[in-house]
Write a protein that holds these residues in place. Structure first.
Motif, PDB file in Angstrom:
ATOM      1  N   PHE A  84       0.826  -1.209   0.000  1.00 33.43           N
ATOM      2  CA  PHE A  84       0.000   0.000   0.000  1.00 33.43           C
ATOM      3  C   PHE A  84       0.862   1.261   0.000  1.00 33.43           C
ATOM      4  O   PHE A  84       0.523   2.261  -0.648  1.00 33.43           O
ATOM      5  N   VAL A  85       1.991   1.225   0.722  1.00 31.87           N
ATOM      6  CA  VAL A  85       2.918   2.366   0.701  1.00 31.87           C
ATOM      7  C   VAL A  85       3.388   2.614  -0.735  1.00 31.87           C
ATOM      8  O   VAL A  85       3.398   3.758  -1.219  1.00 31.87           O
ATOM      9  N   GLY A  86       3.772   1.537  -1.428  1.00 26.35           N
ATOM     10  CA  GLY A  86       4.223   1.680  -2.804  1.00 26.35           C
ATOM     11  C   GLY A  86       3.118   2.133  -3.739  1.00 26.35           C
ATOM     12  O   GLY A  86       3.349   2.941  -4.649  1.00 26.35           O
ATOM     13  N   ILE A  87       1.900   1.633  -3.537  1.00 26.15           N
ATOM     14  CA  ILE A  87       0.771   2.009  -4.393  1.00 26.15           C
ATOM     15  C   ILE A  87       0.479   3.503  -4.267  1.00 26.15           C
ATOM     16  O   ILE A  87       0.244   4.192  -5.274  1.00 26.15           O
ATOM     17  N   THR A  88       0.482   4.022  -3.052  1.00 23.27           N
ATOM     18  CA  THR A  88       0.237   5.449  -2.852  1.00 23.27           C
ATOM     19  C   THR A  88       1.348   6.275  -3.494  1.00 23.27           C
ATOM     20  O   THR A  88       1.088   7.320  -4.103  1.00 23.27           O
ATOM     21  N   LEU A  89       2.581   5.798  -3.393  1.00 24.53           N
ATOM     22  CA  LEU A  89       3.698   6.489  -4.030  1.00 24.53           C
ATOM     23  C   LEU A  89       3.573   6.445  -5.550  1.00 24.53           C
ATOM     24  O   LEU A  89       3.937   7.414  -6.237  1.00 24.53           O
ATOM     25  N   LEU A  90       3.038   5.351  -6.087  1.00 26.37           N
ATOM     26  CA  LEU A  90       2.827   5.268  -7.536  1.00 26.37           C
ATOM     27  C   LEU A  90       1.891   6.362  -8.028  1.00 26.37           C
ATOM     28  O   LEU A  90       2.131   6.979  -9.068  1.00 26.37           O
ATOM     29  N   PHE A  91       0.807   6.616  -7.286  1.00 22.79           N
ATOM     30  CA  PHE A  91      -0.115   7.652  -7.715  1.00 22.79           C
ATOM     31  C   PHE A  91       0.559   9.018  -7.691  1.00 22.79           C
ATOM     32  O   PHE A  91       0.362   9.836  -8.592  1.00 22.79           O
ATOM     33  N   LEU A  92       1.364   9.280  -6.672  1.00 18.74           N
ATOM     34  CA  LEU A  92       2.099  10.549  -6.619  1.00 18.74           C
ATOM     35  C   LEU A  92       3.026  10.673  -7.824  1.00 18.74           C
ATOM     36  O   LEU A  92       3.152  11.754  -8.417  1.00 18.74           O
ATOM     37  N   LEU A  93       3.669   9.575  -8.203  1.00 21.01           N
ATOM     38  CA  LEU A  93       4.566   9.612  -9.361  1.00 21.01           C
ATOM     39  C   LEU A  93       3.800   9.839 -10.658  1.00 21.01           C
ATOM     40  O   LEU A  93       4.319  10.456 -11.587  1.00 21.01           O
ATOM     41  N   VAL A 118       9.362   1.706  -8.209  1.00 19.80           N
ATOM     42  CA  VAL A 118       8.297   1.503  -7.225  1.00 19.80           C
ATOM     43  C   VAL A 118       7.352   0.392  -7.680  1.00 19.80           C
ATOM     44  O   VAL A 118       6.866  -0.397  -6.864  1.00 19.80           O
ATOM     45  N   LEU A 119       7.091   0.321  -8.980  1.00 16.44           N
ATOM     46  CA  LEU A 119       6.252  -0.751  -9.512  1.00 16.44           C
ATOM     47  C   LEU A 119       6.875  -2.115  -9.223  1.00 16.44           C
ATOM     48  O   LEU A 119       6.176  -3.068  -8.831  1.00 16.44           O
ATOM     49  N   LEU A 120       8.187  -2.220  -9.391  1.00 14.11           N
ATOM     50  CA  LEU A 120       8.886  -3.467  -9.072  1.00 14.11           C
ATOM     51  C   LEU A 120       8.770  -3.777  -7.582  1.00 14.11           C
ATOM     52  O   LEU A 120       8.558  -4.933  -7.189  1.00 14.11           O
ATOM     53  N   PHE A 121       8.876  -2.748  -6.751  1.00 11.91           N
ATOM     54  CA  PHE A 121       8.745  -2.914  -5.303  1.00 11.91           C
ATOM     55  C   PHE A 121       7.368  -3.463  -4.928  1.00 11.91           C
ATOM     56  O   PHE A 121       7.263  -4.405  -4.135  1.00 11.91           O
ATOM     57  N   VAL A 122       6.307  -2.901  -5.509  1.00 13.98           N
ATOM     58  CA  VAL A 122       4.945  -3.367  -5.215  1.00 13.98           C
ATOM     59  C   VAL A 122       4.753  -4.796  -5.697  1.00 13.98           C
ATOM     60  O   VAL A 122       4.189  -5.642  -4.996  1.00 13.98           O
ATOM     61  N   THR A 123       5.228  -5.083  -6.904  1.00 13.80           N
ATOM     62  CA  THR A 123       5.055  -6.414  -7.496  1.00 13.80           C
ATOM     63  C   THR A 123       5.733  -7.490  -6.659  1.00 13.80           C
ATOM     64  O   THR A 123       5.185  -8.583  -6.470  1.00 13.80           O
ATOM     65  N   LEU A 124       6.909  -7.206  -6.130  1.00 13.59           N
ATOM     66  CA  LEU A 124       7.665  -8.204  -5.378  1.00 13.59           C
ATOM     67  C   LEU A 124       7.341  -8.207  -3.894  1.00 13.59           C
ATOM     68  O   LEU A 124       7.867  -9.028  -3.144  1.00 13.59           O
ATOM     69  N   SER A 125       6.478  -7.274  -3.441  1.00 16.17           N
ATOM     70  CA  SER A 125       6.125  -7.222  -2.018  1.00 16.17           C
ATOM     71  C   SER A 125       4.878  -8.028  -1.701  1.00 16.17           C
ATOM     72  O   SER A 125       4.814  -8.713  -0.685  1.00 16.17           O
ATOM     73  N   HIS A 126       3.873  -7.936  -2.564  1.00 13.51           N
ATOM     74  CA  HIS A 126       2.604  -8.624  -2.284  1.00 13.51           C
ATOM     75  C   HIS A 126       2.027  -9.144  -3.586  1.00 13.51           C
ATOM     76  O   HIS A 126       2.123  -8.498  -4.639  1.00 13.51           O
ATOM     77  N   ILE A 149       2.026  -0.416 -18.787  1.00  9.25           N
ATOM     78  CA  ILE A 149       3.197  -0.850 -18.017  1.00  9.25           C
ATOM     79  C   ILE A 149       2.759  -1.543 -16.735  1.00  9.25           C
ATOM     80  O   ILE A 149       3.309  -2.576 -16.338  1.00  9.25           O
ATOM     81  N   LEU A 150       1.743  -0.967 -16.084  1.00  9.49           N
ATOM     82  CA  LEU A 150       1.223  -1.564 -14.855  1.00  9.49           C
ATOM     83  C   LEU A 150       0.709  -2.971 -15.095  1.00  9.49           C
ATOM     84  O   LEU A 150       0.807  -3.839 -14.228  1.00  9.49           O
ATOM     85  N   SER A 151       0.122  -3.210 -16.250  1.00 12.46           N
ATOM     86  CA  SER A 151      -0.457  -4.521 -16.555  1.00 12.46           C
ATOM     87  C   SER A 151       0.609  -5.530 -16.957  1.00 12.46           C
ATOM     88  O   SER A 151       0.586  -6.684 -16.524  1.00 12.46           O
ATOM     89  N   VAL A 152       1.541  -5.101 -17.796  1.00 10.13           N
ATOM     90  CA  VAL A 152       2.500  -6.022 -18.387  1.00 10.13           C
ATOM     91  C   VAL A 152       3.544  -6.485 -17.367  1.00 10.13           C
ATOM     92  O   VAL A 152       3.871  -7.678 -17.287  1.00 10.13           O
ATOM     93  N   ALA A 153       4.057  -5.556 -16.564  1.00 10.27           N
ATOM     94  CA  ALA A 153       5.155  -5.906 -15.642  1.00 10.27           C
ATOM     95  C   ALA A 153       4.779  -7.027 -14.668  1.00 10.27           C
ATOM     96  O   ALA A 153       5.482  -8.041 -14.592  1.00 10.27           O
ATOM     97  N   PRO A 154       3.673  -6.903 -13.908  1.00  9.01           N
ATOM     98  CA  PRO A 154       3.334  -8.017 -13.005  1.00  9.01           C
ATOM     99  C   PRO A 154       2.934  -9.280 -13.747  1.00  9.01           C
ATOM    100  O   PRO A 154       3.196 -10.387 -13.272  1.00  9.01           O
ATOM    101  N   ALA A 155       2.299  -9.135 -14.924  1.00 10.85           N
ATOM    102  CA  ALA A 155       1.893 -10.315 -15.697  1.00 10.85           C
ATOM    103  C   ALA A 155       3.116 -11.132 -16.108  1.00 10.85           C
ATOM    104  O   ALA A 155       3.108 -12.369 -16.043  1.00 10.85           O
ATOM    105  N   LEU A 156       4.170 -10.452 -16.542  1.00  6.26           N
ATOM    106  CA  LEU A 156       5.396 -11.153 -16.918  1.00  6.26           C
ATOM    107  C   LEU A 156       6.001 -11.880 -15.714  1.00  6.26           C
ATOM    108  O   LEU A 156       6.486 -13.009 -15.833  1.00  6.26           O
ATOM    109  N   HIS A 157       5.954 -11.228 -14.569  1.00  9.17           N
ATOM    110  CA  HIS A 157       6.492 -11.860 -13.355  1.00  9.17           C
ATOM    111  C   HIS A 157       5.704 -13.113 -13.001  1.00  9.17           C
ATOM    112  O   HIS A 157       6.293 -14.151 -12.658  1.00  9.17           O
ATOM    113  N   TRP A 158       4.370 -13.035 -13.088  1.00  8.27           N
ATOM    114  CA  TRP A 158       3.541 -14.193 -12.753  1.00  8.27           C
ATOM    115  C   TRP A 158       3.771 -15.348 -13.733  1.00  8.27           C
ATOM    116  O   TRP A 158       3.865 -16.500 -13.335  1.00  8.27           O
TER     117      TRP A 158
END
Length: 627
Positions: free
Chosen positions: A270-279, A297-305, A339-348
């Motif tokens: 959630f910390v990373g998600i809020t920071l993403l909106f600010l970015l 930050v997107l990488l941080f969120v993806t690898l955190s939860h 970018i938000l869609s592709v990055a976590p999808a590739l990780h999964w």
């Protein structure tokens, strides 16, 4: 072509807010009551009306009063005009120190400690009115949040919240001891290791235990939200007072308070998600620096939860649609969404396919196959009065705030946020959607946390707007400002003492309605450890919910079966062990089951029922029996 489609939709939305907003929300309350009666559930109608209908009708009255008097909603209330001594900072520091004394000396949170937190919140609002610098205010806000978080996590022997902290401590210990990431057997976290690596590295760096490191470091990361939320809404609204009031309301939100203490992987994400909106706001200009931070930050969120990014993506898709409806394209660019869609999808796909199969697909199948009906427990009894105080403040100010923002803001991105707040209202406010089984399957409760910054902004604008139209005479100005202070104090106190969803006050003796404490004493943890060492293979272990969560934390490949006690099923299977935290059972109660429904239980007959069994361990806090 897009403009041809979007323009009629925008006109309908504009007409709705100008002419139909009040009739529609009143009609919505009426329809909800009627549906409950038609379902043969008058309890749903009554509880629904008391919970949602009353504050919505009050909000409708405020809006109708403004339209009849033709008074304008404005933010003049936040202008620094109160004649208060500038030594308010010294008063804050004195009360803050007194709160620490009230926290440490009694060795627990007592009622006057909680009252001191309310006074601190009131002083924070007064600091806005006397024109304190944002840097000073944000520092005070951070200190207050530190007090709230560490006053729980570091004040008790082992705070556990809802129980997920136990496995997170274990996973961090595995990384600490092995120096490598988690084994593949831990499907949910082996490919999402960042949180546990962070805790383990902090433990190595500072020479602290993993448990202490977890609470210290994650709490410190959570406190950064104070600065992120202020920066976000200061950039959006361009009003320091409103942005600061938004941040104070955010700090007072019951879910924000709870997840500050219950700082698990979703809280870190959630910390990373809020920071993403600010970015997103920072990236209005094409700047490679902000894009690099965004990807980091997107990488941080993806690898955190595992699934927070999915919930985030859904909500940002809704916000994107709202921004297009109002004709504003600058909040979120489609490329960012890609970018938000592709990055976590590739990780999964390449690293976490087992997780996708085990968790995501099972939830989708479960959500489709589960019949959408209101749960039997919904609306059966009245809540505690403090629940209604808290809920009324949120609903009343949010409903008014949505109207104020959309009808008065010249900035289209603010109108997009108002429309976004209206569309997502059934998720963050009590509604039939949050009562169906699918709400639990897809974890709608986590949406509430992600939405909390936006809800806080709606509330801030609703509070300022409501008071700005009450009287135009200058002598009422100080009274209005004191009303703001009172609302903030009530909101924080009710958020700490609210009896459902967020057990923020579960450790306060005077607040018995909040449920059993969510921490273990030293004796309880020692007893559970001793019993755990005495267990042999193929035993059935029965205990309260949190003790079971603790005992099964070490079982990556369980050799025993762990089950929560059910008071209506005392015929335990042979070769079983029953663990009772008797001290807690006699005083605050424990969490066990009643016909498979978890709830609080403090009937000592449960102790008498097992006293004839063979005792295998006991201390002053708990007893273990062979059954």
């Amino acid at each position: 072509m897009r403009n041809i489609i979007r323009k009629p939709i925008r006109e309908v939305v504009n007409r709705f807010f100008v002419s139909l907003y009040v009739p529609v929300i009143v009609l919505g309350v009426s329809i909800g009551v009627i549906i409950g009666l038609l379902m043969g559930r008058p309890d749903l109608s009554i509880i629904g009306f008391l919970t949602v209908g009353v504050p919505v009708l009050f909000a409708a009255l405020i809006i109708s009063f403004q339209r009849m008097t033709k008074r304008s909603f404005n933010s003049s209330l936040m202008h620094s005009s109160m004649n208060i001594n500038k030594s308010i900072s010294k008063i804050f520091i004195i009360i803050y120190c007194m709160s620490l004394v009230a926290l440490i000396i009694p060795q627990g949170r007592v009622w006057y400690y909680i009252l001191s937190l309310g006074l601190l919140a009131g002083l924070l609002v007064l600091s806005i009115f006397v024109g304190s610098s944002p840097l000073v205010l944000l520092s005070f806000l951070s200190l207050t949040l530190i007090n709230i978080i560490y006053g729980v996590t570091l004040n008790y022997h082992l705070y556990h919240g809802f129980g997920d902290i136990f496995p997170h401590i274990l996973y961090s210990e595995i990384i600490y001891d092995s120096g490598s990431i988690l084994p593949q057997e831990i499907v949910h976290y082996s490919t999402f290791p960042l949180y546990h690596i962070f805790v383990a590295m902090g433990s190595h760096l500072f020479g602290a235990s993993v448990q202490t490191s977890l609470f210290l470091l994650t709490g410190a990361a959570y406190i950064s939200l104070v600065w992120i939320v202020f920066s976000m809404f200061h950039r959006l609204d361009d009003n320091t007072g409103t942005a600061m009031l938004t941040t104070i309301l955010f700090l007072c939100n019951p879910y924000v308070i709870f997840y500050g203490t219950y700082m698990i992987t979703r809280s870190m994400a959630f910390v990373g998600i809020t920071l993403l909106f600010l970015l997103f706001l920072k990236m209005k200009t094409e700047n490679s620096y902000w894009m690099f931070l965004f990807l980091l930050v997107l990488l941080f969120v993806t690898l955190s939860h595992q699934v927070s990014i999915l919930q985030f993506l859904f909500l940002f898709g809704v916000l994107l649609a709202c921004s297009h409806i109002v004709g504003e394209r600058l909040i979120i660019k489609p490329m960012h969404l890609v970018i938000l869609s592709v990055a976590p999808a590739l990780h999964w796909i390449f690293f976490s396919l087992d997780f996708v199969e085990v968790t995501i697909l099972n939830r989708i199948v479960g959500g489709v196959s589960t019949e959408a009906q209101v749960t039997d427990t919904a609306g059966q009894s009245l809540h505690h009065a403090i629940y209604y105080v808290n809920t009324y403040i949120i609903i009343l100010l949010s409903v008014v705030g949505i109207y104020v923002i959309y009808t008065t803001s010249d900035k289209k991105w603010l109108r997009a946020i108002a429309l976004f707040g209206l569309v997502t209202a059934p998720i963050y406010l009590p509604s039939p959607i949050t009562s169906i089984p699918q709400a639990d399957i897809f974890r709608f409760d986590r949406f509430i946390l992600i939405l909390s910054p936006f809800v806080s902004y709606l509330m801030a604008r609703g509070l300022i707007g409501s008071l700005s139209i009450m009287s135009l005479k200058k002598r009422w100005g100080p009274i209005k400002r004191m009303v703001v202070v009172l609302v903030i104090v009530l909101f924080l106190l009710s958020s700490i003492l609210i009896p459902v969803n967020t057990p923020n006050g579960a450790d306060i003796e005077e607040a018995s309605w909040t449920g059993p404490p969510v921490h273990f004493s030293n004796s309880e943890q020692q007893g559970l450890e001793q019993i755990d060492q005495k267990l042999v293979s193929n035993e059935n272990i029965y205990s309260d919910h949190y003790s079971i969560r603790y005992l099964e934390r070490n079982t990556l490949e369980p050799e025993n079966e762990y089950e929560t006690l059910d008071i209506n099923n005392s015929s335990h299977r042979s070769n079983s062990v029953v663990v009772l935290r008797e001290d807690s059972l006699r005083t605050d109660g424990i969490m066990i089951e009643d016909n498979a429904t978890r709830g609080e239980y403090n009937d000592i007959s449960l102790i008498e029922h097992h006293q004839s069994s063979n005792k295998i361990y006991s201390n002053e806090a708990l007893v273990g029996y062979n059954w």
